[in-house]
Each structure stands twice: as C-alpha cells, then as structure tokens.
Design an enzyme around this catalytic site. Structure first.
Site, mmCIF file in Angstrom:
data_model
loop_
_atom_site.group_PDB
_atom_site.id
_atom_site.type_symbol
_atom_site.label_atom_id
_atom_site.label_comp_id
_atom_site.label_asym_id
_atom_site.label_seq_id
_atom_site.Cartn_x
_atom_site.Cartn_y
_atom_site.Cartn_z
ATOM 1 N N CYS A 1 7.390 1.685 -59.834
ATOM 2 C CA CYS A 1 6.114 1.310 -59.224
ATOM 3 C C CYS A 1 6.273 0.099 -58.293
ATOM 4 O O CYS A 1 5.915 -1.028 -58.648
ATOM 5 C CB CYS A 1 5.039 1.040 -60.250
ATOM 6 N N CYS B 1 0.872 5.355 -55.614
ATOM 7 C CA CYS B 1 0.785 4.005 -56.139
ATOM 8 C C CYS B 1 -0.642 3.499 -55.912
ATOM 9 O O CYS B 1 -1.021 3.219 -54.778
ATOM 10 C CB CYS B 1 1.797 3.118 -55.410
HETATM 11 P P1 FAD Z 1 9.812 5.769 -69.339
HETATM 12 O O1 FAD Z 1 8.388 6.092 -69.447
HETATM 13 O O2 FAD Z 1 10.204 4.352 -69.213
HETATM 14 O O3 FAD Z 1 10.534 6.454 -70.583
HETATM 15 C C1 FAD Z 1 11.916 6.439 -70.798
HETATM 16 C C2 FAD Z 1 12.127 6.673 -72.269
HETATM 17 O O4 FAD Z 1 13.514 6.877 -72.514
HETATM 18 C C3 FAD Z 1 11.700 5.459 -73.084
HETATM 19 O O5 FAD Z 1 10.789 5.865 -74.083
HETATM 20 C C4 FAD Z 1 12.995 4.944 -73.665
HETATM 21 O O6 FAD Z 1 12.847 4.387 -74.943
HETATM 22 C C5 FAD Z 1 13.848 6.205 -73.693
HETATM 23 N N1 FAD Z 1 15.286 5.919 -73.708
HETATM 24 C C6 FAD Z 1 15.944 4.916 -73.095
HETATM 25 N N2 FAD Z 1 17.246 4.956 -73.413
HETATM 26 C C7 FAD Z 1 17.400 6.031 -74.217
HETATM 27 C C8 FAD Z 1 18.531 6.587 -74.879
HETATM 28 N N3 FAD Z 1 19.731 6.048 -74.790
HETATM 29 N N4 FAD Z 1 18.345 7.680 -75.637
HETATM 30 C C9 FAD Z 1 17.127 8.251 -75.765
HETATM 31 N N5 FAD Z 1 16.025 7.758 -75.164
HETATM 32 C C10 FAD Z 1 16.175 6.660 -74.400
HETATM 33 N N6 FAD Z 1 3.284 4.573 -62.327
HETATM 34 C C11 FAD Z 1 2.199 5.137 -61.743
HETATM 35 O O7 FAD Z 1 2.161 6.337 -61.559
HETATM 36 N N7 FAD Z 1 1.131 4.396 -61.347
HETATM 37 C C12 FAD Z 1 1.088 3.067 -61.558
HETATM 38 O O8 FAD Z 1 0.099 2.428 -61.215
HETATM 39 C C13 FAD Z 1 2.195 2.432 -62.192
HETATM 40 N N8 FAD Z 1 2.199 1.092 -62.424
HETATM 41 C C14 FAD Z 1 3.220 0.530 -63.138
HETATM 42 C C15 FAD Z 1 3.158 -0.815 -63.452
HETATM 43 C C16 FAD Z 1 4.155 -1.398 -64.226
HETATM 44 C C17 FAD Z 1 4.072 -2.851 -64.561
HETATM 45 C C18 FAD Z 1 5.231 -0.606 -64.714
HETATM 46 C C19 FAD Z 1 6.284 -1.220 -65.591
HETATM 47 C C20 FAD Z 1 5.311 0.730 -64.380
HETATM 48 C C21 FAD Z 1 4.324 1.313 -63.585
HETATM 49 N N9 FAD Z 1 4.367 2.662 -63.221
HETATM 50 C C22 FAD Z 1 3.305 3.245 -62.579
HETATM 51 C C23 FAD Z 1 5.627 3.419 -63.385
HETATM 52 C C24 FAD Z 1 5.648 4.361 -64.565
HETATM 53 O O9 FAD Z 1 5.246 3.729 -65.737
HETATM 54 C C25 FAD Z 1 7.052 4.913 -64.730
HETATM 55 O O10 FAD Z 1 7.519 5.391 -63.494
HETATM 56 C C26 FAD Z 1 7.093 6.038 -65.739
HETATM 57 O O11 FAD Z 1 6.664 5.580 -66.981
HETATM 58 C C27 FAD Z 1 8.502 6.583 -65.837
HETATM 59 O O12 FAD Z 1 8.593 7.538 -66.837
HETATM 60 P P2 FAD Z 1 10.002 7.882 -67.488
HETATM 61 O O13 FAD Z 1 9.733 8.844 -68.572
HETATM 62 O O14 FAD Z 1 10.977 8.225 -66.432
HETATM 63 O O15 FAD Z 1 10.479 6.503 -68.104
#
Ligand code: FAD
Ligand code: UQ1
Length: 615
Positions: free
Chosen positions: A193, A375
């Site tokens: 983000c 965003c």
């Molecule tokens: P995550 O949701 O981070 O999940 C990854 C998962 O993998 C975690 O649960 C972790 O524990 C797990 N993991 C890590 N290592 C391992 C391992 N070795 N083995 C097994 N599991 C593992 N997005 C929007 O769309 N709009 C917004 O307004 C927005 N604002 C944001 C503001 C902030 C402050 C932040 C931090 C993020 C924001 N985002 C926003 C971005 C969004 O939250 C992320 O892009 C999204 O959550 C990514 O999803 P993901 O599943 O790829 O990663």
C-alpha cells in the site's frame, strides 16, 4: 520419530484423511491437492474461492499459517488516525478458515518444488499437487539502522502504522505533539500500500490544523511538516501524483524527494537520509512516522521459486510460476509488478482460481490478471481520493464512468474506506465471496474479467415476477420480444370478484376525492401522508432549511428536513437543493451498491429496465 512428529504437529485435525499411518505405525507425510502458504488476505481469499468451486473434498485444500491472528491491515491507517482500535480489526485465524480446509498452525521453513513438497517448522513434509505461495511481506525493521530501538523506546517520538505492535502508539504520539518538526517517511524500495505513508500524514496534518497547531504557509505555525520519500514523486501514477503534489504545495508540506531514510541517530532525534548520489542529509525531528522497508520471507527468498528480488516468480497475467507448472502465487509475496494491496488480491484471486482449476482439468490457463490495484488515499478526515489502476499505471476506475472524478478527494469514498471495506473484508473477501469492484460472487463456476464480459459467466434466469402472473396478458411483438401487461393493483381487474373489489375500494369516514378512492389501500395511505405533509413554509422557515442544508447536507437530507418542517421532500429539494458534491457522493454510493449486486439482482434489474423502456 513418530512421537516427535505427533508432538510437533499442531494440526487442528490431526486425524485428517490425508495423513497416513502405515501398518508399522510409521508416520507418513501429509498430502493435499492444494497447499496454500500463508493465511493472510490472499491465502484466505484464494483458498475459500477454490473451496466454493465445489471441486475439493474435505482437507484436499490446506493452509499453512503460523500466526494465531489475522489482521485487517488496511485499517491500520484508521487506527493511526484514532478512528479505530487495532483489536477490532483482528480475528482469530482459526475462526476464518472453513472446516473443510486443513489448517497447519506452523510456518513453512523451506520449499522443495522438485519434490512437490513444503517443509514446516515441525520438520514435517507436506506434499501437494498444486502450491500457492501467499506468504506476504516481512517488515524488515533492521533495514533502517536504529529503527527497531527507536520503535521499542516508549519515550522516542518515532512511530509506525506498519506493525501491529506499534500501530496503537501512533495516534497518542500525534496527539501529544504540540510544536516542532514532524517528518513522514516512505522508502524508495517497494512496500505494501504505497499510499499509506502519506495517508497518515494527511490525517495528522488535518488533526493538528483543526487544533490550530498547523498553519499552512505560516512561519509562526507551531508544527512544521515534511514528507521525505525515497521516490522522486508523491505517487507512482502520474495522474494521482500531480493531484497529491498540488495538495502538498497548497497545504505547505515540505517535499524531500529522493530522500531515503537509512538511520535514526541521536537517541531517536535525528533522521539520516541517503540521496541518490550517496550524499547524507541529517534532519532533527520532534515526531517521525516511519514506513519501514519490506521484503519477501526468508524461506521464499532462498528457494528456487523466487526471482532475484526474492518474490515468487510468476507470469504477470496467469499467476502461474514461470518454471513450475503446479506453483502459483498472488498478493504481496508474488513477483506481480503492481502496487501490493488487498484490493489487488480481489482481482488476482479469481484469475488464479480459474487457471488452477483449468490446469487440474488438463486445460491451459486462459484467465488473465491485468494488474488491477487500488489505493483509497485519505487526504483528510472525511475525504478519500480513490486511486485505481492496472499495469503500466493505466487508470482503471470503477466510478469515473458514472461521472465521478476519482482524482478528487470525495466524501463517499471516505465511508467506503472507513466502514464498507472493513465490513466486506471479513464478511466476504476472506470467505471467498467478494470480487472487489466486480461485487459479490457466490461460487467460482466460471470467470469473467469485466462486467462487460458477462457472457463468460453461466447464464442464470431468476424468476421474473411477471412470468407466471395470472393477471398478466401477453402480447408477442414483431421483434420477437413479449410485451407483458398486468393490471395495476389500483384498477379492478377483469378477473376480480365483486367481493374483492369491495374490499379494495372500501369507503372511509374521511372525505376522499375520487382519484384516491380508486387507489389500492397502500397507495391511498401514502397519498394521504404526502398530502398531510404538504405544508407551505414561510420565509423564515425556508431560510432555516437552507441554513441546515448548508451546514450539513449529509445529515439534513430532503427527507429529514421534510419530516422536521412538515413539508414535502420535493419542496425541500426545490428551495434548498443539495450541493453538486453531495449529489455526486450520493451517486457514488448508489453506484457502489450496484457494484455489489449479485447476478440475480443484476438480471432482474435489467429486465425491469427493459419493461420500463417498452412501456
Ligand atoms: P498478508 O495479508 O500479510 O498475509 C501473509 C500471511 O503469510 C501472514 O498471515 C503471515 O503470517 C503468513 N506467513 C508469513 N511467513 C510464512 C511462512 N513462512 N509460512 C506460512 N505462512 C507465512 N490494501 C488495500 O487494498 N487498501 C488499503 O487501503 C491498504 N492499506 C494498508 C495500510 C497499511 C498500514 C498496511 C500495512 C497495508 C495496507 N494494505 C492496503 C495492503 C494489504 O494489507 C496487503 O497488501 C495485503 O494484506 C496482502 O495480503 P497477503 O496475503 O499477500 O499478505
Ligand atoms: C476492495 O475490494 C477492498 O477490499 C475489501 C479494499 O479494502 C482493502 C479496498 O481498499 C479497495 C479499493 C477495494 C476495491 C473495491 C472497490 C469497490 C473499488
């Protein structure tokens, strides 16, 4: 060996059908059709969408996730602004995983794609037919020297919305600052983000300005603000970047471009920035919001699945690994060259699911991801600029086709961000029933990449209320269509019995005019209400109406004012029309509601529209 494996296995269902014990009771590795690494936004969405396809039996899908909690990270900006608590945005991970999916509460430690296996913390190997890497980003606090210490030090004025541990300290620190130099940073390297580092700045600025602590372009302003970014621009997409830079200039915020925060020194009082030419710039501060650097997790970086930067190396469109045909990735840990957001995942997950299912059926993957991401940029309390774009930064806006300027911060988008997205996220997105701008879907029977490509979606014919109506008369038209006419309830139908007609047109004690007498009882009641509410307002009252409308057009709608003043809503909209902005915001809200309609509703609304056109 058996004892060790059993002890270490923290499976929710240790006796799941895919875990085998031979007759000699030797522990055998578990195996699943699909193994998903990570139960974050991407892992949960994609697993549940797969499950909803109806093609997977109990435990054929498995998620490996070490964290007991799942966080709605997009809400952390709101926590930093004092609008929500970090606890209300968190859920128990287990509670979000369907009972038909096997959850391993452990971390993947290594990947063995040649053997179709992953190894987890307990040492156990899990085999798969297909692997989905959805392990997100790791926040690398040590990427900036002194940051970890500064964040841990309660007394320092360094803070960040980017971790659960620090997010609840952001607002108190914003609130405590009464004067001095505030810096908001963004690294030059990719982050999740990319708008969040400035969202929190705009909200803090607004908060300080409302208390008279920040005065734009005023040398006597108690607080001064700088935005220090490793990038040369405010935002990666020129259209939005220009708007945001103008906002920065108008609001008197200093722009330290290509200033990459590399160290925090002097017991959390001095920030050190690196310029592209290697020069170091030092700035003292009284408050600093830091966006840390981020990287893919170690197990992924060191695997053969990763590209040079450590991300799962998948095709930009199909989301399939460039080398391993049974490996897929989406979300923050994928190599997809787009801004990493949860919104992006709403577009990626259906593509991945469609392609993985095709692959299971021995077909080629044909669904394509276009790089969609979004965003919602909070620019102040109450306003959001909704940036939506695809690969190459080409705009792909959901609401601009309805005449809404998405480059302009809008109030309707603020409610989307603050209330609607958190709600839809936990109620639908992680359950696999939310397709972002395309609204809801209840099952992945087929896939469509845009609203216009509905032909890709299975045709369903919900019941048309007129189809089987006994009182409707059908007129086949030359065009092949059928014109269906049904006698309105206010008219006596040719099929109506004398008794029924008596009930319908019952006389009342009131003197009613002939028109009202022929109305159906419900209509008559509404007509009376409307008549009773048709008081003519005097000039003073009209002025009062206008003042209220001007003060808060969102609360004082024509309906609310009509009730308050005992006149009709139409009269209110004539004497005090809602400002254009408000009308636009309402339009946006309506359009958003439409975007969330399911297939049945879309079809029946289209049928209704056709009927109206024929009338
Ligand atoms: P995550 O949701 O981070 O999940 C990854 C998962 O993998 C975690 O649960 C972790 O524990 C797990 N993991 C890590 N290592 C391992 C391992 N070795 N083995 C097994 N599991 C593992 N997005 C929007 O769309 N709009 C917004 O307004 C927005 N604002 C944001 C503001 C902030 C402050 C932040 C931090 C993020 C924001 N985002 C926003 C971005 C969004 O939250 C992320 O892009 C999204 O959550 C990514 O999803 P993901 O599943 O790829 O990663
Ligand atoms: C979205 O679907 C979503 O998920 C619930 C978000 O929250 C994280 C978003 O920020 C955005 C922008 C979307 C995209 C949906 C629309 C209607 C633009």
């Amino acid at each position: 060996m058996l004892l060790q494996a059993m002890k270490a296995a923290t499976l929710r269902n240790v006796t799941g059908p895919k875990r085998f014990f031979s007759s000699s009771a030797r522990f055998m590795d578990a195996a699943h059709k699909v193994v998903v690494v990570g139960g974050g936004s991407a892992g949960l969405s994609v697993s549940h969408q797969l499950l909803k396809s109806g093609k997977f039996a109990q435990d054929e899908i498995a998620i490996v996730e070490p964290s007991p909690y799942h966080h709605y990270q997009p809400g952390w900006t709101l926590v930093g602004a004092g609008l929500k608590s970090r606890e209300e945005l968190r859920r128990n991970e287990k509670s979000l995983v369907d009972s038909k999916i096997q959850l391993y509460e452990d971390a993947v430690t290594s990947l063995a794609p040649e053997q179709n296996q992953v190894v987890i913390g307990s040492g156990e190997k899990i085999s798969y037919d297909h692997l989905i890497v959805a392990s997100g980003y790791v926040i690398t606090l040590d990427g900036i020297s002194g940051l970890r210490e500064a964040l841990q030090d309660e007394k320092s004025n360094v803070t960040s919305i980017y971790t659960y541990e620090t997010v609840d300290k952001v607002f108190p620190k914003i609130d405590q600052l009464k004067e001095g130099h505030a810096i908001f940073t963004q690294p030059g390297s990719p982050i999740k983000c990319a708008g969040a580092p400035q969202k929190i700045m705009w909200l803090a600025l607004d908060y300080w300005a409302k208390q008279g602590l920040y005065k734009k372009h005023d040398p006597s302003s108690p607080i001064k603000i700088d935005f220090a970014t490793g990038l040369p621009v405010m935002f990666g997409v020129p259209t939005y970047s220009q708007v945001l830079n103008k906002l920065r200039e108008e609001r008197g915020v200093g722009g330290l471009f290509q200033h990459n925060l590399v160290a925090i020194e002097d017991q959390g009082k001095t920030a050190v920035f690196a310029r592209p030419d290697g020069e170091k710039v030092r700035k003292t501060f009284d408050f600093m919001h830091v966006t840390p650097t981020m990287a893919p997790p170690e197990f992924l970086k060191k695997s053969t699945i990763a590209n040079e930067a450590g991300f799962a190396n998948v095709d930009n469109e199909t989301l399939r690994h460039v080398k391993y045909q049974n490996v897929w990735s989406l979300g923050d840990s994928s190599s997809l060259p787009t801004s990493k957001t949860a919104a992006a995942i709403t577009a990626q997950a259906p593509v991945l699911v469609s392609n993985l299912l095709a692959s299971l059926d021995g077909r080629e993957p044909t669904a394509k991801y276009d790089g969609y991401t979004s965003c919602p940029l909070l620019t102040e309390y109450g306003k959001v600029l909704l940036a939506e774009f695809k690969y190459e930064g080409t705009l792909k806006e959901t609401f601009s086709k309805f005449g809404i300027n998405q480059s302009k911060p809008q109030r309707a988008f603020y409610y989307l961000k603050k209330d609607f997205f958190p709600w839809i996220y936990y109620n639908n997105m992680v359950k696999g029933t939310w397709a972002g701008p395309k609204g809801f879907f209840s099952g992945i029977r087929s896939f469509s990449t845009s609203a216009r490509q509905m032909r890709n979606t299975p045709v369903r014919h919900p019941r048309d209320p007129l189809d089987k109506n006994a009182h409707a008369t059908r007129f086949p038209l030359m065009s092949g269509e059928t014109f269906i006419s049904r006698t309105p309830p206010s008219q006596a139908s040719s099929r109506m019995s004398v008794e029924a007609s008596d009930i319908l047109f019952e006389s009342t004690n009131e003197t009613v005019n002939a028109d009202v007498a022929t109305m159906a009882p419900q209509l008559r009641q509404r007509h009376r209400q409307a008549r009773g509410a048709s008081k003519i307002l005097d000039e003073k009252e009209i002025m009062e109406v206008q003042q209220l409308r001007q003060k808060d057009p969102y609360t004082y709608t024509s309906g609310v004012l009509a009730k308050q003043f005992g006149c009709s809503p139409t009269f209110i909209s004539i004497v005090a029309p809602a400002p254009k902005e408000v009308r636009q915001a309402r339009l946006a809200e309506t359009e958003l509601k439409k975007a969330t309609w399911g297939m049945n509703k879309r079809i029946s609304r289209a049928q209704r529209q056709e009927r109206r056109a024929l009338w």
